[in-house]
Design a protein around this motif. Structure first.
Motif, PDB file in Angstrom:
ATOM      1  N   GLY A  13     -14.725  -5.720 -32.958  1.00  0.00           N
ATOM      2  CA  GLY A  13     -15.369  -6.999 -32.696  1.00  0.00           C
ATOM      3  C   GLY A  13     -14.438  -7.943 -31.957  1.00  0.00           C
ATOM      4  O   GLY A  13     -14.840  -8.634 -31.015  1.00  0.00           O
ATOM      5  N   TYR A  14     -13.170  -7.984 -32.378  1.00  0.00           N
ATOM      6  CA  TYR A  14     -12.173  -8.819 -31.718  1.00  0.00           C
ATOM      7  C   TYR A  14     -12.000  -8.408 -30.258  1.00  0.00           C
ATOM      8  O   TYR A  14     -11.822  -9.245 -29.373  1.00  0.00           O
ATOM      9  N   ALA A  15     -12.088  -7.086 -30.002  1.00  0.00           N
ATOM     10  CA  ALA A  15     -11.933  -6.569 -28.643  1.00  0.00           C
ATOM     11  C   ALA A  15     -13.216  -6.690 -27.834  1.00  0.00           C
ATOM     12  O   ALA A  15     -13.214  -6.414 -26.625  1.00  0.00           O
ATOM     13  N   GLY A  16     -14.327  -7.066 -28.485  1.00  0.00           N
ATOM     14  CA  GLY A  16     -15.613  -7.134 -27.792  1.00  0.00           C
ATOM     15  C   GLY A  16     -16.144  -5.764 -27.425  1.00  0.00           C
ATOM     16  O   GLY A  16     -16.822  -5.606 -26.399  1.00  0.00           O
ATOM     17  N   MET A  17     -15.848  -4.772 -28.248  1.00  0.00           N
ATOM     18  CA  MET A  17     -16.225  -3.404 -27.917  1.00  0.00           C
ATOM     19  C   MET A  17     -17.158  -2.792 -28.959  1.00  0.00           C
ATOM     20  O   MET A  17     -17.162  -1.582 -29.166  1.00  0.00           O
ATOM     21  N   GLU A  18     -17.972  -3.628 -29.608  1.00  0.00           N
ATOM     22  CA  GLU A  18     -18.907  -3.067 -30.581  1.00  0.00           C
ATOM     23  C   GLU A  18     -19.879  -2.098 -29.921  1.00  0.00           C
ATOM     24  O   GLU A  18     -20.178  -1.036 -30.461  1.00  0.00           O
ATOM     25  N   LEU A  52     -12.613   3.515 -25.211  1.00  0.00           N
ATOM     26  CA  LEU A  52     -12.572   2.715 -26.436  1.00  0.00           C
ATOM     27  C   LEU A  52     -11.148   2.588 -26.951  1.00  0.00           C
ATOM     28  O   LEU A  52     -10.716   1.503 -27.365  1.00  0.00           O
ATOM     29  N   SER A  53     -10.401   3.682 -26.908  1.00  0.00           N
ATOM     30  CA  SER A  53      -9.008   3.660 -27.379  1.00  0.00           C
ATOM     31  C   SER A  53      -8.171   2.695 -26.559  1.00  0.00           C
ATOM     32  O   SER A  53      -7.334   1.949 -27.097  1.00  0.00           O
ATOM     33  N   ALA A  54      -8.386   2.698 -25.248  1.00  0.00           N
ATOM     34  CA  ALA A  54      -7.624   1.796 -24.378  1.00  0.00           C
ATOM     35  C   ALA A  54      -7.941   0.342 -24.711  1.00  0.00           C
ATOM     36  O   ALA A  54      -7.034  -0.510 -24.790  1.00  0.00           O
ATOM     37  N   GLY A  55      -9.208   0.032 -24.912  1.00  0.00           N
ATOM     38  CA  GLY A  55      -9.586  -1.329 -25.283  1.00  0.00           C
ATOM     39  C   GLY A  55      -9.024  -1.726 -26.636  1.00  0.00           C
ATOM     40  O   GLY A  55      -8.576  -2.867 -26.828  1.00  0.00           O
ATOM     41  N   ARG A  56      -9.029  -0.784 -27.576  1.00  0.00           N
ATOM     42  CA  ARG A  56      -8.464  -1.066 -28.897  1.00  0.00           C
ATOM     43  C   ARG A  56      -6.965  -1.345 -28.815  1.00  0.00           C
ATOM     44  O   ARG A  56      -6.438  -2.217 -29.509  1.00  0.00           O
ATOM     45  N   ALA A  66      -6.388  -4.867 -27.550  1.00  0.00           N
ATOM     46  CA  ALA A  66      -6.775  -5.847 -28.569  1.00  0.00           C
ATOM     47  C   ALA A  66      -5.822  -5.800 -29.760  1.00  0.00           C
ATOM     48  O   ALA A  66      -5.505  -6.839 -30.356  1.00  0.00           O
ATOM     49  N   ALA A  67      -5.347  -4.595 -30.130  1.00  0.00           N
ATOM     50  CA  ALA A  67      -4.445  -4.456 -31.278  1.00  0.00           C
ATOM     51  C   ALA A  67      -3.146  -5.209 -31.030  1.00  0.00           C
ATOM     52  O   ALA A  67      -2.629  -5.906 -31.915  1.00  0.00           O
ATOM     53  N   ASP A  68      -2.604  -5.087 -29.819  1.00  0.00           N
ATOM     54  CA  ASP A  68      -1.356  -5.784 -29.506  1.00  0.00           C
ATOM     55  C   ASP A  68      -1.543  -7.301 -29.555  1.00  0.00           C
ATOM     56  O   ASP A  68      -0.712  -8.034 -30.095  1.00  0.00           O
ATOM     57  N   LYS A  69      -2.662  -7.775 -28.992  1.00  0.00           N
ATOM     58  CA  LYS A  69      -2.925  -9.214 -28.975  1.00  0.00           C
ATOM     59  C   LYS A  69      -3.144  -9.757 -30.383  1.00  0.00           C
ATOM     60  O   LYS A  69      -2.603 -10.808 -30.760  1.00  0.00           O
ATOM     61  N   LEU A  70      -3.948  -9.017 -31.179  1.00  0.00           N
ATOM     62  CA  LEU A  70      -4.238  -9.464 -32.543  1.00  0.00           C
ATOM     63  C   LEU A  70      -2.966  -9.480 -33.386  1.00  0.00           C
ATOM     64  O   LEU A  70      -2.728 -10.419 -34.156  1.00  0.00           O
ATOM     65  N   GLN A 103      -8.243 -13.879 -40.859  1.00  0.00           N
ATOM     66  CA  GLN A 103      -9.552 -14.524 -40.759  1.00  0.00           C
ATOM     67  C   GLN A 103      -9.544 -15.611 -39.679  1.00  0.00           C
ATOM     68  O   GLN A 103     -10.508 -15.753 -38.921  1.00  0.00           O
ATOM     69  N   VAL A 104      -8.480 -16.365 -39.610  1.00  0.00           N
ATOM     70  CA  VAL A 104      -8.405 -17.411 -38.596  1.00  0.00           C
ATOM     71  C   VAL A 104      -8.362 -16.793 -37.199  1.00  0.00           C
ATOM     72  O   VAL A 104      -9.049 -17.238 -36.275  1.00  0.00           O
ATOM     73  N   ALA A 105      -7.563 -15.736 -37.028  1.00  0.00           N
ATOM     74  CA  ALA A 105      -7.418 -15.103 -35.717  1.00  0.00           C
ATOM     75  C   ALA A 105      -8.716 -14.451 -35.258  1.00  0.00           C
ATOM     76  O   ALA A 105      -9.000 -14.377 -34.066  1.00  0.00           O
ATOM     77  N   THR A 106      -9.505 -13.974 -36.212  1.00  0.00           N
ATOM     78  CA  THR A 106     -10.728 -13.234 -35.841  1.00  0.00           C
ATOM     79  C   THR A 106     -11.981 -14.009 -36.233  1.00  0.00           C
ATOM     80  O   THR A 106     -13.048 -13.420 -36.388  1.00  0.00           O
ATOM     81  N   SER A 107     -11.859 -15.309 -36.371  1.00  0.00           N
ATOM     82  CA  SER A 107     -12.965 -16.097 -36.937  1.00  0.00           C
ATOM     83  C   SER A 107     -14.236 -16.027 -36.109  1.00  0.00           C
ATOM     84  O   SER A 107     -15.328 -16.272 -36.624  1.00  0.00           O
ATOM     85  N   GLN A 108     -14.146 -15.701 -34.838  1.00  0.00           N
ATOM     86  CA  GLN A 108     -15.343 -15.654 -34.010  1.00  0.00           C
ATOM     87  C   GLN A 108     -16.084 -14.326 -34.106  1.00  0.00           C
ATOM     88  O   GLN A 108     -17.193 -14.213 -33.590  1.00  0.00           O
ATOM     89  N   VAL A 109     -15.460 -13.312 -34.739  1.00  0.00           N
ATOM     90  CA  VAL A 109     -16.106 -11.995 -34.750  1.00  0.00           C
ATOM     91  C   VAL A 109     -16.394 -11.469 -36.147  1.00  0.00           C
ATOM     92  O   VAL A 109     -17.179 -10.531 -36.309  1.00  0.00           O
ATOM     93  N   ALA A 110     -15.785 -12.051 -37.182  1.00  0.00           N
ATOM     94  CA  ALA A 110     -16.036 -11.548 -38.530  1.00  0.00           C
ATOM     95  C   ALA A 110     -17.483 -11.803 -38.924  1.00  0.00           C
ATOM     96  O   ALA A 110     -18.075 -12.810 -38.563  1.00  0.00           O
ATOM     97  N   SER A 111     -18.063 -10.871 -39.675  1.00  0.00           N
ATOM     98  CA  SER A 111     -19.501 -10.943 -39.971  1.00  0.00           C
ATOM     99  C   SER A 111     -19.820 -11.472 -41.359  1.00  0.00           C
ATOM    100  O   SER A 111     -20.945 -11.862 -41.619  1.00  0.00           O
ATOM    101  N   VAL A 112     -18.846 -11.481 -42.274  1.00  0.00           N
ATOM    102  CA  VAL A 112     -19.102 -11.952 -43.634  1.00  0.00           C
ATOM    103  C   VAL A 112     -19.082 -13.478 -43.636  1.00  0.00           C
ATOM    104  O   VAL A 112     -18.094 -14.084 -43.225  1.00  0.00           O
ATOM    105  N   PRO A 113     -20.154 -14.145 -44.083  1.00  0.00           N
ATOM    106  CA  PRO A 113     -20.266 -15.594 -43.903  1.00  0.00           C
ATOM    107  C   PRO A 113     -19.521 -16.441 -44.930  1.00  0.00           C
ATOM    108  O   PRO A 113     -19.293 -17.626 -44.698  1.00  0.00           O
TER     109      PRO A 113
END
Length: 553
Positions: free
Chosen positions: A149-154, A363-367, A370-374, A442-452
């Motif tokens: 989700g963070y990588a926008g690759m759902e 997908l692996s390349a995108g991950r 995103a993994a390094d950035k996260l 949670q703060v870093a991924t707040s735009q993609v987490a699905s649990v409200p």
């Protein structure tokens, strides 16, 4: 989000009903007041195991009900439909009853549910971060979903899963066909023989019915000829033939009419009978001429009947069903295919595998990016949360052949101190560290987490001062996107909250009971002053508390 919680006879709570709001809510109170009881009650409603000790002393049972607004959770609504647990539109009600004997029952929207179903529902509704078991961030699958989700690759992940399933289906078909090649070849050979046998019989229902009629006629041809000849002789050719006698009678009746006209009616009847009998003679002569007394044809028909009956006995059906047998044989042969099918299936499998690998590598390349950035963002956040020198990493662990999730598994890893090798997040020992790391994630991924709804317990363990203030601001920031509840003993964290509840306990009638009060502005000042000043609360302390609330308001 969580809208309402009802607690009955749970631990030291007699009766408690709470309405929840969006934003950041802080739960405060003196040590031992029972701040964690709220979290324990929610955990029970979300499917955690319970025991008889949770039932308030002297009560028959404990009951927890939690109402969630799911109008913005389409996946949750779809899950309820699949499980046949739907309730009112946009609402999910979880209810758990635990009796004094330790037996429990769970309900979702008023319908009986298993603990597994309640846990699956809870996983989509609420996360508790701390020393409690209900933490989705510790699960590898949740870590993978969060990273994608963070990588926008759902979408890419779903595509990879579909391609993998297609590849595996072809693989299973190829293996099955290969392993059973000998048996299938034997079956195919037998079916081909049976098909050829039935095709050569050239059976059809209309021809079979005609054959039976023709055989019956030819088998009795001699008798039928004799019958026709006897009829002709009786009616017209013997000395006492019926027609000759009728002709004589009608002649006499005609003569008699000269004397009595009343004989005319009888004459008409006799003339009609005479005409009918003459027609019968003509018909018998025609029948006699066309009746085929052909012994060769009879033998052919008898052989045809024997062939059909032999086939019917062989396949254990009535002769009329032989065509259905042929259709079943041809259908099975089509399913089995030929030897060329295995080679074609192998080609399809290889193509499917290559298609899967191509998308999985993307997908692996995108991950990886995103993994390094996260990891960088969370590591930076850790430095402000009293974990200086600590680091966070997202490990992509290669899988030999890949699976429906891609070519790697995802493992969140953390090194709490400099020089310490990173370990899996699930193995981090300190509950306080885990809570703060969870907060950073949670703060870093707040735009993609699905649990409200997020609940933090012991998030401020072992910190204070400026770090506590940072934690408060992070929670308030998180509360803009989520419903956040935090159990805290730090005034800096409580002052940052949008809402504040005070947990207290008192002895009533010789029984210790816990209460929760929703604080207004004046009461918040008093509570934060208590948290700042301890036993004696001075005006200076109250002023400081008011300044803290004003600074973050």
């Amino acid at each position: 989000m969580l809208k309402f919680l009802s607690i009955r006879d749970f631990v030291i709570v007699s009766s408690l009903e709470l309405d929840f709001s969006s934003g950041f809510t802080a739960l405060t109170g003196e040590t031992g007041a029972g701040k964690s009881i709220l979290i324990d009650a929610l955990s029970l409603a979300l499917g955690e195991r319970g025991d008889a000790a949770m039932v308030r002393n002297g009560s028959e049972r404990a009951e927890i009900s939690a109402e969630f607004d799911i109008s913005a959770l389409p996946q949750m609504r779809a899950w309820l439909r699949e499980e046949e647990l739907e309730g009112d539109e946009g609402v999910c009600l979880l209810r758990r009853v635990l009796d004094a004997g330790g037996r429990s029952r769970g309900f979702i929207n008023g319908r009986t549910a298993t603990l597994q179903q309640m846990r699956e529902a809870g996983d989509q509704l609420l996360d508790i971060h701390g020393q409690h078991a209900h933490q989705s961030l510790l699960r590898p699958d949740a870590q993978r979903v969060l990273l994608d989700g963070y990588a926008g690759m759902e979408g890419a992940a779903e595509q990879v899963a579909t391609l993998y399933r297609d590849w595996q289906a072809l693989r299973r078909s190829r293996i099955s066909l290969s392993e059973n090649a000998g048996a299938l070849a034997s079956e195919r050979e037998l079916l081909q023989f049976q098909r050829d046998e039935l095709l050569s019989l050239n059976f059809n229902a209309a021809e079979w019915a005609e054959t039976q009629v023709d055989h019956a006629r030819l088998a009795h041809a001699a008798s039928l000829l004799e019958t026709a000849a006897f009829g002709i002789e009786t009616l017209s050719e013997s000395d006492s033939a019926c027609l000759a006698q009728l002709n004589a009678l009608t002649s006499r009746l005609r003569d008699g009419m000269a004397h009595d006209e009343s004989l005319g009616d009888t004459l008409k009847i006799m003339e009609s009978a005479q005409a009918e009998l003459q027609e019968a003679v003509y018909a018998l002569r025609h029948y006699q001429q066309r009746l085929d007394n052909d012994p060769q044809r009879l033998r052919e028909l008898e052989q045809r009947i024997r062939d059909v009956m032999d086939a019917a006995r062989k396949y254990r059906v009535a002769p009329e069903q032989l065509h259905e047998v042929l259709q079943r044989i041809e259908s099975r042969l089509e399913q089995l295919g030929g030897d060329a099918d295995l080679a074609e299936l192998e080609k399809q499998e290889q193509a499917a595998q290559q298609g899967y690998l191509a998308e999985a590598r993307k997908l692996s390349a995108g991950r990886k990016l995103a993994a390094d950035k996260l990891a960088h963002e969370i590591t930076a956040a850790m430095q402000t949360l009293a974990m200086q020198g600590g680091s966070f990493a997202v490990a992509l662990l290669p899988l030999a052949e890949g699976n429906a999730c891609g070519l790697e598994s995802i493992d969140f890893q953390v090194a709490a101190n400099p020089g310490v090798p990173p370990r899996s997040l699930a193995k981090v020992a300190s509950g306080g560290e885990l809570s703060r790391i969870s907060l950073a994630i949670q703060v870093a991924t707040s735009q993609v987490a699905s649990v409200p709804t997020l609940i933090f317990d012991e998030v401020d363990s072992g910190i204070g001062g400026r770090v506590a203030e940072i934690v408060g601001h992070l929670l308030k920031q998180l509360g803009r996107d989520y419903q956040v509840l935090c159990v805290t003993h730090l005034p800096q964290v409580a002052a940052a909250a949008d809402h504040q509840w005070q947990v207290s306990k008192a002895v009533e009638g010789g029984v210790t009971l816990s209460h929760i009060a929703v604080l207004d502005d004046e009461q918040r000042i008093e509570e934060i002053a208590r948290m700042l000043g301890g036993v004696t609360i001075t005006e200076t302390t109250r002023k400081h508390a008011a300044e803290m609330l004003g600074a973050v308001g």
